[in-house]
Design a protein around this motif. Structure first.
Motif, PDB file in Angstrom:
ATOM      1  N   ASN A 432      15.629 -19.534 -91.623  1.00  0.00           N
ATOM      2  CA  ASN A 432      15.338 -18.183 -91.151  1.00  0.00           C
ATOM      3  C   ASN A 432      15.266 -17.145 -92.272  1.00  0.00           C
ATOM      4  N   GLU A 433      15.320 -17.564 -93.523  1.00  0.00           N
ATOM      5  CA  GLU A 433      15.335 -16.573 -94.599  1.00  0.00           C
ATOM      6  C   GLU A 433      13.973 -15.910 -94.831  1.00  0.00           C
ATOM      7  N   PHE A 434      12.922 -16.445 -94.167  1.00  0.00           N
ATOM      8  CA  PHE A 434      11.607 -15.841 -94.296  1.00  0.00           C
ATOM      9  C   PHE A 434      11.218 -14.993 -93.089  1.00  0.00           C
ATOM     10  N   LEU A 435      12.117 -14.881 -92.109  1.00  0.00           N
ATOM     11  CA  LEU A 435      11.796 -14.096 -90.914  1.00  0.00           C
ATOM     12  C   LEU A 435      11.681 -12.610 -91.256  1.00  0.00           C
ATOM     13  N   GLY A 436      10.851 -11.914 -90.480  1.00  0.00           N
ATOM     14  CA  GLY A 436      10.720 -10.469 -90.632  1.00  0.00           C
ATOM     15  C   GLY A 436       9.935 -10.035 -91.836  1.00  0.00           C
ATOM     16  N   LYS A 437       9.215 -10.949 -92.491  1.00  0.00           N
ATOM     17  CA  LYS A 437       8.465 -10.589 -93.694  1.00  0.00           C
ATOM     18  C   LYS A 437       6.957 -10.599 -93.464  1.00  0.00           C
ATOM     19  N   GLY A 438       6.570 -10.660 -92.191  1.00  0.00           N
ATOM     20  CA  GLY A 438       5.152 -10.549 -91.856  1.00  0.00           C
ATOM     21  C   GLY A 438       4.329 -11.787 -92.113  1.00  0.00           C
ATOM     22  N   LYS A 439       4.965 -12.920 -92.324  1.00  0.00           N
ATOM     23  CA  LYS A 439       4.244 -14.161 -92.592  1.00  0.00           C
ATOM     24  C   LYS A 439       4.548 -15.201 -91.520  1.00  0.00           C
ATOM     25  N   TYR A 440       3.560 -16.065 -91.268  1.00  0.00           N
ATOM     26  CA  TYR A 440       3.822 -17.248 -90.458  1.00  0.00           C
ATOM     27  C   TYR A 440       4.635 -18.242 -91.292  1.00  0.00           C
ATOM     28  N   ILE A 441       5.461 -19.034 -90.615  1.00  0.00           N
ATOM     29  CA  ILE A 441       6.245 -20.077 -91.273  1.00  0.00           C
ATOM     30  C   ILE A 441       5.743 -21.431 -90.768  1.00  0.00           C
ATOM     31  N   VAL A 442       5.404 -22.319 -91.690  1.00  0.00           N
ATOM     32  CA  VAL A 442       4.974 -23.677 -91.338  1.00  0.00           C
ATOM     33  C   VAL A 442       6.044 -24.657 -91.799  1.00  0.00           C
ATOM     34  N   LEU A 443       6.613 -25.403 -90.862  1.00  0.00           N
ATOM     35  CA  LEU A 443       7.533 -26.487 -91.197  1.00  0.00           C
ATOM     36  C   LEU A 443       6.741 -27.791 -91.173  1.00  0.00           C
ATOM     37  N   GLU A 444       6.753 -28.504 -92.289  1.00  0.00           N
ATOM     38  CA  GLU A 444       6.101 -29.817 -92.348  1.00  0.00           C
ATOM     39  C   GLU A 444       7.184 -30.875 -92.412  1.00  0.00           C
ATOM     40  N   PHE A 445       7.327 -31.678 -91.351  1.00  0.00           N
ATOM     41  CA  PHE A 445       8.291 -32.771 -91.323  1.00  0.00           C
ATOM     42  C   PHE A 445       7.614 -33.988 -91.937  1.00  0.00           C
ATOM     43  N   SER A 446       8.223 -34.522 -93.004  1.00  0.00           N
ATOM     44  CA  SER A 446       7.521 -35.484 -93.836  1.00  0.00           C
ATOM     45  C   SER A 446       8.510 -36.466 -94.446  1.00  0.00           C
ATOM     46  N   ALA A 447       7.991 -37.474 -95.165  1.00  0.00           N
ATOM     47  CA  ALA A 447       8.827 -38.436 -95.890  1.00  0.00           C
ATOM     48  C   ALA A 447       8.003 -39.071 -96.995  1.00  0.00           C
ATOM     49  N   LEU A 448       8.668 -39.466 -98.066  1.00  0.00           N
ATOM     50  CA  LEU A 448       7.987 -40.113 -99.183  1.00  0.00           C
ATOM     51  C   LEU A 448       7.341 -41.424 -98.765  1.00  0.00           C
ATOM     52  N   THR A 449       7.960 -42.116 -97.822  1.00  0.00           N
ATOM     53  CA  THR A 449       7.496 -43.441 -97.416  1.00  0.00           C
ATOM     54  C   THR A 449       6.405 -43.387 -96.362  1.00  0.00           C
ATOM     55  N   CYS A 450       5.984 -42.192 -95.965  1.00  0.00           N
ATOM     56  CA  CYS A 450       4.954 -42.030 -94.937  1.00  0.00           C
ATOM     57  C   CYS A 450       3.595 -41.876 -95.619  1.00  0.00           C
ATOM     58  N   GLY A 451       2.738 -42.896 -95.489  1.00  0.00           N
ATOM     59  CA  GLY A 451       1.422 -42.849 -96.117  1.00  0.00           C
ATOM     60  C   GLY A 451       0.596 -41.641 -95.704  1.00  0.00           C
ATOM     61  N   PRO A 452       0.427 -41.364 -94.390  1.00  0.00           N
ATOM     62  CA  PRO A 452      -0.356 -40.197 -93.973  1.00  0.00           C
ATOM     63  C   PRO A 452       0.213 -38.886 -94.504  1.00  0.00           C
ATOM     64  N   CYS A 453       1.554 -38.792 -94.626  1.00  0.00           N
ATOM     65  CA  CYS A 453       2.172 -37.572 -95.166  1.00  0.00           C
ATOM     66  C   CYS A 453       1.723 -37.331 -96.600  1.00  0.00           C
ATOM     67  N   GLN A 454       1.669 -38.376 -97.397  1.00  0.00           N
ATOM     68  CA  GLN A 454       1.301 -38.224 -98.800  1.00  0.00           C
ATOM     69  C   GLN A 454      -0.204 -38.015 -98.971  1.00  0.00           C
ATOM     70  N   MET A 455      -0.996 -38.622 -98.085  1.00  0.00           N
ATOM     71  CA  MET A 455      -2.440 -38.470 -98.175  1.00  0.00           C
ATOM     72  C   MET A 455      -2.887 -37.030 -97.952  1.00  0.00           C
ATOM     73  N   VAL A 456      -2.139 -36.296 -97.119  1.00  0.00           N
ATOM     74  CA  VAL A 456      -2.557 -34.938 -96.758  1.00  0.00           C
ATOM     75  C   VAL A 456      -2.060 -33.894 -97.764  1.00  0.00           C
ATOM     76  N   LYS A 457      -1.217 -34.271 -98.722  1.00  0.00           N
ATOM     77  CA  LYS A 457      -0.646 -33.296 -99.666  1.00  0.00           C
ATOM     78  C   LYS A 457      -1.711 -32.510-100.444  1.00  0.00           C
ATOM     79  N   PRO A 458      -2.759 -33.150-100.972  1.00  0.00           N
ATOM     80  CA  PRO A 458      -3.757 -32.352-101.704  1.00  0.00           C
ATOM     81  C   PRO A 458      -4.400 -31.274-100.844  1.00  0.00           C
ATOM     82  N   LEU A 459      -4.671 -31.603 -99.583  1.00  0.00           N
ATOM     83  CA  LEU A 459      -5.260 -30.605 -98.699  1.00  0.00           C
ATOM     84  C   LEU A 459      -4.275 -29.465 -98.443  1.00  0.00           C
ATOM     85  N   LEU A 460      -3.001 -29.785 -98.230  1.00  0.00           N
ATOM     86  CA  LEU A 460      -1.987 -28.750 -98.009  1.00  0.00           C
ATOM     87  C   LEU A 460      -1.827 -27.871 -99.247  1.00  0.00           C
ATOM     88  N   GLU A 461      -1.962 -28.487-100.424  1.00  0.00           N
ATOM     89  CA  GLU A 461      -1.849 -27.733-101.666  1.00  0.00           C
ATOM     90  C   GLU A 461      -2.942 -26.661-101.738  1.00  0.00           C
TER      91      GLU A 461
END
Length: 556
Positions: A432-461
């Protein structure tokens, strides 16, 4: 979830009864009553690997470096008596442990991410804690000089002539799913077998993804082997003649239907859903198959897996029917257990069977022990009648979703719940430390061992760098602390935090039943969207930023 080209995919299976096969109708069937095994509190988040005499060997998590040795009985799984560290624990290697038919313990290290073979450690005479800790007796082999091999199975087998049989294929010869690793002579011997599933219009590498990733290979120490596919009923016994696979018996041959999606998300994707699974345990005399087709209560599903948004993605399918075979593929027993579980382990002498009901998302951990020593003298039951009573009812996939997601999980429209997490330097942070600052917050639940999680990192970057004036993003890692801190895949531009508990509590509260999952929160803390898979997240972004910006990300 282990290779660069891996993505979440689903399967369809041909409907068959629990006792399918020409040898099934006259087989001896019995009912068994189990005894619940008391689990020590500290064991509830450990993965059981195998049994060595009266020692039960476990790992803290998938890919964890160390092993734990426990005493066990029909009634108790006790606290670990010893912790074993076999090989170098630098967080960069991915270890796989197996128990050899000669009572040896083998550790195979592969490179994290690519899973290329790196080293093999053999611990002889592993039936005592003293022998397991005697590092002077260990035999070590450097495998890094081998030709490049894409290793994908969940285990491996030591052959009678002291070579490794793995699920994997040389990068120079992709049209194989089984390979012999002659680690003493630095040679790879791909075996002549290619699944004839009727799908021939996909590149070989994608068919490998379907049949190699997370497959299982077992052996009886006498030249007979068992292949079991991942999350579907596909299993056969075979022998090896030079570099040829000779099929001894196909127990189940239910092939998946799949396709390859076009760029930018190049991946294997199932066409239809999967209804039935298969789990396995072996010793030198027998193969035991657990047929899974239901939830923990025995309620059968019409659909278990699907990629459609909003449907169940839980990997835990339960069963209570065990088929017992010899190594020639002759079915000898059908055993109806009085509880439902997700996996089984059989003792070396074949007298004990342990049934595990593990679901780390819903925090379910149960073990039952069954006595197999007297099953020849038990009354025979009628298989057809038993199957009628087991068919409780089919339920739609919407009900499956409800059973997979925790009852009290946060939903769209709810206010977010705060958790304390830690960065790479162990500095505490709060969601909650980003609340009230006028921005959306995106939580990405991920893991190093998850292939799809790692494949999408360049796009998220790219997304974050272009829109960080409007979004804060936090990756919540479900990894063990030590390998996560090694940053094997590098750092990202946004925040990446870990709760030092594999995300157990936060996953349950936010109802995370598959990864990657994205939770979009407004600047006041209201949950706007929960998105699985990544394509659903990108669709949701079109409601918050111009559609052409999202399309541009995809085109790049």
């Amino acid at each position: 979830m282990k290779k660069n080209l891996i993505s979440l995919f689903v399967f369809t299976l041909v409907s068959i009864s629990a006792w399918a096969g020409t040898d099934g109708k006259n087989v001896h069937a019995v009912e068994l009553t189990g005894q619940e095994v008391k689990i020590a509190k500290e064991n509830k988040r450990k993965y059981i690997e195998f049994i060595l005499d009266d020692n039960l060997i476990s790992k803290q998590s998938v890919g964890e470096q160390g092993l734990f040795v426990h005493k066990y009985s029909n009634t108790e799984w006790n606290q670990a008596e010893a912790e074993l560290t076999i090989g170098k624990n630098d967080g960069i290697l991915w270890p796989v442990y197996v128990c050899g038919s000669d009572n040896s313990l083998l550790r195979l290290d592969t490179e994290f991410g690519t899973r290329h073979l790196q080293k093999l450690t053999v611990v002889p005479n592993s039936k005592s804690i003293e022998a397991l800790n005697d590092s002077l007796s260990w035999i070590r082999y450097d495998l890094s000089k081998l030709p490049e091999l894409s290793y994908g199975s969940s285990n491996f087998v030591l052959t009678p002539d002291s070579m490794l049989l793995v699920g994997g294929f040389p990068k120079s010869d992709e049209k194989h799913i089984l390979t012999i690793v002659d680690f003493k002579n630095n040679k790879l011997i791909p075996l002549d077998y290619w699944p004839d599933d009727g799908i021939n219009d996909v590149p070989d590498i994608f068919k490998n993804d379907v049949y190699v990733d997370n497959s299982n290979i077992f052996g009886n120490g006498q030249g007979h082997y068992l292949y079991k596919g991942y999350d579907r009923r596909n299993a056969f016994i075979f022998t090896i003649d030079n570099d040829n696979v000779k099929i001894v018996k196909s127990m189940y041959a239910n092939y998946p239907k799949y396709k390859v999606t076009p760029p930018p998300f190049l991946r294997v994707e199932g066409i239809e859903s999967c209804k039935w699974g298969l789990e396995c345990t072996v010793n030198n005399q027998h193969i035991a198959l657990l047929l899974t087709d239901s939830d923990i209560n025995g309620t059968k599903y019409k659909e278990i897996y699907t990629l459609e948004e909003g449907k169940d993605l839980s990997p835990y399918i339960y069963g209570n029917v065990v088929e017992l075979y010899d190594w020639d593929g002759n079915k000898q027993k059908v055993i109806y257990l009085d509880h439902y579980g997700s996996s089984i382990i059989m003792s070396d002498d074949g007298k004990k069977l342990f049934l595990f009901a593990d679901d780390y998302i819903k925090n379910i951990h149960k073990i039952w022990s069954y006595d197999l020593s007297n099953i020849d003298n038990l009354p025979q039951v009628d298989i057809e009648e038993m199957e009628k009573t087991r068919a409780i009812h089919d339920v739609e996939s919407s009900v499956v979703k409800d059973s997979a997601e925790p009852v009290n999980a946060l939903k769209e429209g709810d206010m977010m719940v705060d958790f304390e997490l830690y960065d790479y330097d162990d500095k505490p942070h709060h969601l909650n430390e980003f609340l009230g600052k006028g921005k959306y917050i995106v939580l990405e639940f991920s893991a190093l061992t998850c292939g799809p999680c790692q494949m999408v990192k360049p796009l998220l970057e790219k997304f974050y760098k272009r829109h960080k004036d409007k979004f804060e993003m936090i990756t919540i890692s479900g990894d063990r602390e030590k390998p996560w801190k090694q940053k094997p895949n590098g750092e990202v531009s946004w925040h990446e935090w870990n709760d030092h508990n594999m995300g157990a509590d936060i996953n349950e509260k936010y109802g995370i039943i598959g990864i990657p999952t994205f939770v979009i929160i407004d600047s006041e803390g209201k949950i706007l969207r929960k998105c699985t898979p990544t394509s659903a997240f990108l669709d949701a972004l079109k409601e918050l930023i111009p559609t052409e910006e999202v399309d541009k990300l995809l085109k790049e």
